[in-house]
Design a protein around this motif. Structure first.
Motif, PDB file in Angstrom:
ATOM      1  N   ASN A   1       0.886  -0.988  -0.119  1.00  0.00           N
ATOM      2  CA  ASN A   1       0.022  -0.091  -0.132  1.00  0.00           C
ATOM      3  C   ASN A   1       0.949   1.368  -0.012  1.00  0.00           C
ATOM      4  O   ASN A   1       1.269   1.637   0.932  1.00  0.00           O
ATOM      5  CB  ASN A   1      -0.951   0.026   1.253  1.00  0.00           C
ATOM      6  N   ALA A   2       1.224   1.691  -1.356  1.00  0.00           N
ATOM      7  CA  ALA A   2       2.260   2.953  -1.206  1.00  0.00           C
ATOM      8  C   ALA A   2       1.259   4.267  -1.618  1.00  0.00           C
ATOM      9  O   ALA A   2       0.094   4.324  -1.335  1.00  0.00           O
ATOM     10  CB  ALA A   2       3.362   2.619  -2.385  1.00  0.00           C
ATOM     11  N   ALA A   3       1.952   5.240  -2.001  1.00  0.00           N
ATOM     12  CA  ALA A   3       1.332   6.383  -2.118  1.00  0.00           C
ATOM     13  C   ALA A   3       0.154   6.454  -3.240  1.00  0.00           C
ATOM     14  O   ALA A   3      -0.559   7.238  -3.040  1.00  0.00           O
ATOM     15  CB  ALA A   3       2.474   7.693  -2.441  1.00  0.00           C
ATOM     16  N   GLN A   4       0.174   5.641  -4.188  1.00  0.00           N
ATOM     17  CA  GLN A   4      -0.676   5.687  -5.351  1.00  0.00           C
ATOM     18  C   GLN A   4      -1.193   4.462  -5.382  1.00  0.00           C
ATOM     19  O   GLN A   4      -0.560   3.285  -5.306  1.00  0.00           O
ATOM     20  CB  GLN A   4       0.232   6.297  -6.505  1.00  0.00           C
ATOM     21  N   LEU A   5      -2.556   4.299  -5.551  1.00  0.00           N
ATOM     22  CA  LEU A   5      -3.036   2.969  -5.675  1.00  0.00           C
ATOM     23  C   LEU A   5      -2.940   2.743  -7.207  1.00  0.00           C
ATOM     24  O   LEU A   5      -3.125   3.359  -8.276  1.00  0.00           O
ATOM     25  CB  LEU A   5      -4.663   3.080  -5.424  1.00  0.00           C
ATOM     26  N   LEU A   6      -2.689   1.384  -7.437  1.00  0.00           N
ATOM     27  CA  LEU A   6      -2.299   0.908  -8.904  1.00  0.00           C
ATOM     28  C   LEU A   6      -3.691   0.482  -9.584  1.00  0.00           C
ATOM     29  O   LEU A   6      -4.380  -0.069  -9.040  1.00  0.00           O
ATOM     30  CB  LEU A   6      -1.273  -0.296  -8.504  1.00  0.00           C
TER      31      LEU A   6
ATOM     32  N   LEU B   1       6.134   6.497  -4.374  1.00  0.00           N
ATOM     33  CA  LEU B   1       5.311   6.341  -5.395  1.00  0.00           C
ATOM     34  C   LEU B   1       5.753   5.006  -6.014  1.00  0.00           C
ATOM     35  O   LEU B   1       6.901   5.132  -6.948  1.00  0.00           O
ATOM     36  CB  LEU B   1       5.038   7.643  -6.371  1.00  0.00           C
ATOM     37  N   LEU B   2       5.375   3.978  -5.903  1.00  0.00           N
ATOM     38  CA  LEU B   2       5.690   2.649  -6.675  1.00  0.00           C
ATOM     39  C   LEU B   2       5.211   2.536  -7.991  1.00  0.00           C
ATOM     40  O   LEU B   2       4.003   2.927  -8.367  1.00  0.00           O
ATOM     41  CB  LEU B   2       5.342   1.299  -5.709  1.00  0.00           C
ATOM     42  N   THR B   3       6.034   2.135  -8.932  1.00  0.00           N
ATOM     43  CA  THR B   3       5.763   2.151 -10.463  1.00  0.00           C
ATOM     44  C   THR B   3       6.375   0.967 -11.031  1.00  0.00           C
ATOM     45  O   THR B   3       7.694   0.746 -10.928  1.00  0.00           O
ATOM     46  CB  THR B   3       6.120   3.351 -11.135  1.00  0.00           C
ATOM     47  N   PRO B   4       5.651  -0.026 -11.799  1.00  0.00           N
ATOM     48  CA  PRO B   4       6.464  -1.297 -12.434  1.00  0.00           C
ATOM     49  C   PRO B   4       7.144  -0.701 -13.753  1.00  0.00           C
ATOM     50  O   PRO B   4       6.936   0.320 -14.091  1.00  0.00           O
ATOM     51  CB  PRO B   4       5.211  -2.103 -12.779  1.00  0.00           C
TER      52      PRO B   4
END
Length: 265
Positions: A43-48, A135-138
């Motif tokens: 659960n990071a800063a942005q919902l995927l 902010l997690l991004t693949p």
């Protein structure tokens, strides 16, 4: 004054004690089983969104973590663990601070943490930061360098989209091996362009020989510049030297946080 019968008095005291414990428990944390979790579940800063989640499950996918607030990277996923370094959303670069994320962890308080690779010595150092600070991004792009054959490969969605010769460190100043990441990217100025080419892609790697270089840290980077015969040869202080055309393509393909693996084979 009303006095309850003896039997009722005992039941009343028992109920009252239970009620006090229940009320006190409302302010207590709910403990869970601490465990490592996939980065896709953090659960990071942005919902995927659904599309991001689908891409995140593909083979070869890595994760980047963009820092969205000042945060301390710690040695363990624990707020009382030793501090490694303080990270800020922006440093001297125009790009936001973006790191390679490697692991996720949920502690017993149900707080999520992200392990990131840090740009500090020794090489491949890492730290843990609260998930709500990033902010997690693949990302499906990765770079692999083979020192023995002096080649640099770029994979995108598991397809080899670039395979080119690269200059590597001289025997006395070898290119370090390991799993690193693109730390920053910038356009050079007129004074340094003849030396490094149009762009510099700095890595989280540091020279194992040179603690300082050219007035700064002994950092490893991918860049161009200099004589053409440096490409494909042992020709640097540890950096990876590519042609101008390759540097242009890399600038378009990668971004901060992109994994870069340097192999001895």
């Amino acid at each position: 004054m009303y006095f309850a019968p003896h039997g009722n008095r005992h039941r009343w005291a028992t109920w009252l004690a239970s009620a006090i414990l229940a009320i006190a428990g409302l302010g207590s944390p709910v403990f869970a089983q601490a465990a490592e979790i996939p980065l896709a579940r953090v659960n990071a800063a942005q919902l995927l969104d659904a599309g991001t989640m689908e891409r995140a499950t593909q083979t070869g996918t890595a994760w980047t973590a963009e820092v969205v607030r000042p945060v301390v990277a710690r040695s363990k996923p624990d707020r009382d663990a030793d501090a490694r370094v303080t990270l800020h959303p922006y440093g001297v670069s125009v790009h936001p601070t973006t790191l390679l994320a490697t692991r996720g962890f949920r502690d017993r308080y149900n707080h999520d943490w992200v392990q990131v690779q840090l740009n500090i010595r020794p090489n491949q150092s890492s730290g843990w930061i609260p998930a709500d600070a990033v902010l997690l991004t693949p990302i499906t792009v990765r770079v692999i360098v083979h020192l023995a054959s002096r080649r640099l490969d770029v994979f995108q969605d598991e397809r080899n989209v670039l395979s080119v010769p690269t200059g590597i460190g001289r025997t006395a100043t070898p290119t370090p091996t390991g799993r690193f990441a693109v730390d920053d990217m910038w356009t050079t100025d007129a004074a340094t362009r003849p030396i490094y080419g149009r762009f510099v892609l700095s890595l989280t790697a540091h020279s194992n020989v040179l603690m300082r270089f050219d007035g700064g840290e002994g950092r490893i980077a991918i860049h161009g510049g200099g004589a053409a015969n440096r490409v494909g040869a042992r020709s640097s202080f540890g950096c990876l030297i590519v042609s101008a055309a390759t540097l242009q393509r890399l600038w378009r393909l990668v971004r901060p946080g992109t994994p870069v693996t340097v192999l001895a084979d």
